[in-house]
Enzyme design. Structure first.
Site, short mmCIF file in Angstrom:
data_model
loop_
_atom_site.label_atom_id
_atom_site.label_comp_id
_atom_site.label_asym_id
_atom_site.label_seq_id
_atom_site.Cartn_x
_atom_site.Cartn_y
_atom_site.Cartn_z
N ASP A 162 3.80 -14.88 11.42
CA ASP A 162 3.20 -15.36 10.59
C ASP A 162 1.90 -14.22 10.86
O ASP A 162 1.28 -14.25 12.21
CB ASP A 162 2.74 -16.69 12.04
CG ASP A 162 1.39 -17.43 10.99
OD1 ASP A 162 0.24 -16.62 10.60
OD2 ASP A 162 0.85 -18.62 11.52
N GLU A 193 0.38 -1.39 0.25
CA GLU A 193 0.08 0.22 0.70
C GLU A 193 1.20 1.26 -0.36
O GLU A 193 1.92 1.60 0.60
CB GLU A 193 -1.37 -0.64 1.28
CG GLU A 193 -1.65 1.28 1.13
CD GLU A 193 -2.38 1.68 2.32
OE1 GLU A 193 -3.40 -0.67 2.80
OE2 GLU A 193 -3.41 1.81 2.97
N HIS A 198 -2.41 10.09 0.43
CA HIS A 198 -2.52 9.25 -0.20
C HIS A 198 -2.50 9.36 -1.59
O HIS A 198 -1.99 8.49 -2.53
CB HIS A 198 -3.85 8.73 0.39
CG HIS A 198 -4.13 8.10 1.33
ND1 HIS A 198 -5.23 6.69 0.98
CD2 HIS A 198 -3.34 7.02 1.85
CE1 HIS A 198 -4.87 5.71 1.86
NE2 HIS A 198 -3.54 5.67 2.68
N LYS A 215 -7.08 -1.44 11.43
CA LYS A 215 -6.96 -1.29 10.07
C LYS A 215 -5.28 -0.75 9.34
O LYS A 215 -4.25 -0.40 9.44
CB LYS A 215 -7.62 -0.81 9.28
CG LYS A 215 -7.35 -1.96 7.63
CD LYS A 215 -6.23 -0.93 6.83
CE LYS A 215 -6.17 -1.58 5.27
NZ LYS A 215 -5.31 -0.53 4.83
C1 MEV Z 1 -5.63 3.03 5.15
O1 MEV Z 1 -5.08 2.18 5.03
C2 MEV Z 1 -5.51 3.09 6.88
C3 MEV Z 1 -6.46 4.22 7.29
O2 MEV Z 1 -7.93 3.89 6.75
C4 MEV Z 1 -6.62 4.74 9.03
C5 MEV Z 1 -7.54 5.26 9.35
O3 MEV Z 1 -8.89 5.40 9.10
O4 MEV Z 1 -6.85 5.58 10.51
C6 MEV Z 1 -6.02 5.90 7.05
#
Ligand code: MEV
Length: 438
Positions: A296, A85, A393, A280
């Site tokens: 793992d 990513e 991003h 995430k």
């Molecule tokens: C994207 O890979 C991760 C985010 O969505 C985490 C978040 O929203 O805190 C930017």
């Protein structure tokens, strides 16, 4: 053509590829070209990778990046990250530098206990089963001595074994619930080997236990397996600084940012929809280091998300507060990691990662991984509560879009220049590129 095949695993790699491309692809030669371009010309290296799993037909590359300037407990690290990513490594590096200038990260391993269970059915008197367990408990230790000798030399081994009565939840269901210390190895093989021996001991000893009826002697072992839920193998990572130092940018008010940040974390503590995305972002950092160090990631993911739900509701793994004008941000996660055994001595890039990290103990690696999760979370929540996530991003993503559209070097420079100050989206980038080409 039939899509079932007998004896596929016995075919050579080339034969496997031939079957795949002829069976599934309209242009088999092109498909074969895609697969074979990833074969490594170094034959012994390729063989090593072929043999990690079964039916290997090629290698699947992921970028391997590094994030420098991590100061953890006053020691400096460059952290390896395997991840696809865009913007994750850049965000980690930037946020690590930010905290490096504010005293760095503090990380502590809270405990290191691993868990394994023998699940079995016993149709009989539970008090008799408890007396039986008490009587034979030493045998679980003596009959696993062959496997535990080496682990004990390293300071690990079986910590305890308990009998747990689960019959209220499932008829006749009991467990041997065992705890282990596996030192610098992740310990899956060690734990599973011990558990399978516990199961045999349990079955065999029941045959000779005089108080059991014939029926009670027939303990039925359902399965013996470690648990990837390790709520007593936990690491904590933390950063803090005066609220006034929370901004490095005159356009952002430090106090307002710190307060907004704390609220963003509180929202993730109480709101599961946000908590999942928040966590995430943490896993972007955690998984990347876990992968690069040959651990793992599925086990780590499963264990961490279970931990995030330990109160009965899925919640944020990180927390933040402001007290006496000090901003503190911390994370607590369970991590069962190894720096010996498994892939660690086999995969050349894993060895490279570990050496770059100074050949850490499993506990040190737990600290590095937790810090990377925290830093990633900081970077994401900082963007979300200030500029918005898309700016960073999409800047990184532009490059992927340009590569997809086979932009030349000159086109890339022109597009990057234009989007420095313009709103970025996939279609706007493509439109602009096409405009340049007209
Ligand atoms: C994207 O890979 C991760 C985010 O969505 C985490 C978040 O929203 O805190 C930017």
């Amino acid at each position: 053509m039939t899509q079932n095949i007998k004896g596929f695993s016995k075919l050579s790699k080339e034969e496997k590829v031939d079957w795949i491309v002829k069976t599934y692809f309209s242009t088999p030669e092109t498909a074969k070209g895609i697969v074979s371009q990833y074969w490594n010309s170094n034959e012994s290296l390729q063989k090593l990778h072929d043999e990690f799993i079964e039916n290997t037909i090629t290698n699947f590359y992921l970028p391997y990046g590094v994030a420098p300037n991590f100061i953890i407990n006053n020691k400096s690290y460059t952290v390896p990250m395997a991840i696809e990513e865009s913007s994750v490594v850049a965000a980690a590096s930037k946020a690590a530098k930010f905290w490096g200038e504010r005293g760095g990260f503090k990380a502590t391993v809270i405990n290191t206990e691993k868990i394994g269970q023998v699940h079995f059915l016993f149709n009989g008197n539970s008090e008799k089963l408890q007396s039986f367990f008490n009587a034979i408990k030493p045998k679980f230790f003596t009959e696993t001595e062959n496997f535990t000798k080496n682990m004990q030399k390293r300071g690990g081994g079986i910590l305890d074994i308990e009998l747990r009565n689960k019959t209220e939840e499932l008829d006749n269901y009991y467990q041997l619930h065992a705890t282990f210390n596996t030192k610098d190895s992740m310990g899956a093989n060690f734990i599973n080997t011990c558990l399978e021996q516990f199961a045999k001991t349990l079955e065999n000893e029941a045959q000779d236990f005089l108080d059991f009826t014939e029926n009670e002697k027939n303990i039925q072992i359902i399965m013996s397996i470690l648990s990837n839920y390790v709520p007593n193998c936990v690491v904590r990572a933390e950063v803090s600084c005066p609220v006034s130092q929370m901004s490095e940018d005159a356009s952002i008010d430090a106090k307002e940012f710190a307060e907004k940040f704390v609220n963003a974390v509180k929202i993730a503590e109480i709101e599961p929809y946000r908590a999942v995305t928040h966590n995430k972002g943490i896993m972007n950092g955690v998984d990347a280091v876990v992968l690069a160090t040959g651990n793992d990631f599925r086990a780590v993911e499963a264990g961490i998300h279970a931990y995030a739900s330990k109160t009965g509701q899925y919640r944020s793994l990180s927390h933040a507060k402001i007290e006496d004008d000090i901003f503190t941000f911390w994370i607590e996660i369970p991590l069962a990691l190894g720096t010996i055994g498994g892939l660690t001595s086999l995969h050349p890039l894993v060895k490279f990662s570990l050496e770059m990290l100074g050949n850490p103990s499993a506990e040190d690696l737990m600290k590095i991984v937790a810090v990377t999760g925290l830093v990633q979370n900081f970077a994401a929540v900082r963007s979300l509560t200030t500029t918005g996530i898309q700016q960073g991003h999409m800047k990184m993503h532009i490059n992927n879009i340009l590569n997809q559209h086979k932009a030349s070097k000159e086109e890339k420079v022109q597009v990057m220049e234009y989007f420095k100050n313009a709103t970025i989206s996939h279609s706007l980038v493509v439109d602009y590129l096409e405009g340049l080409r007209k």
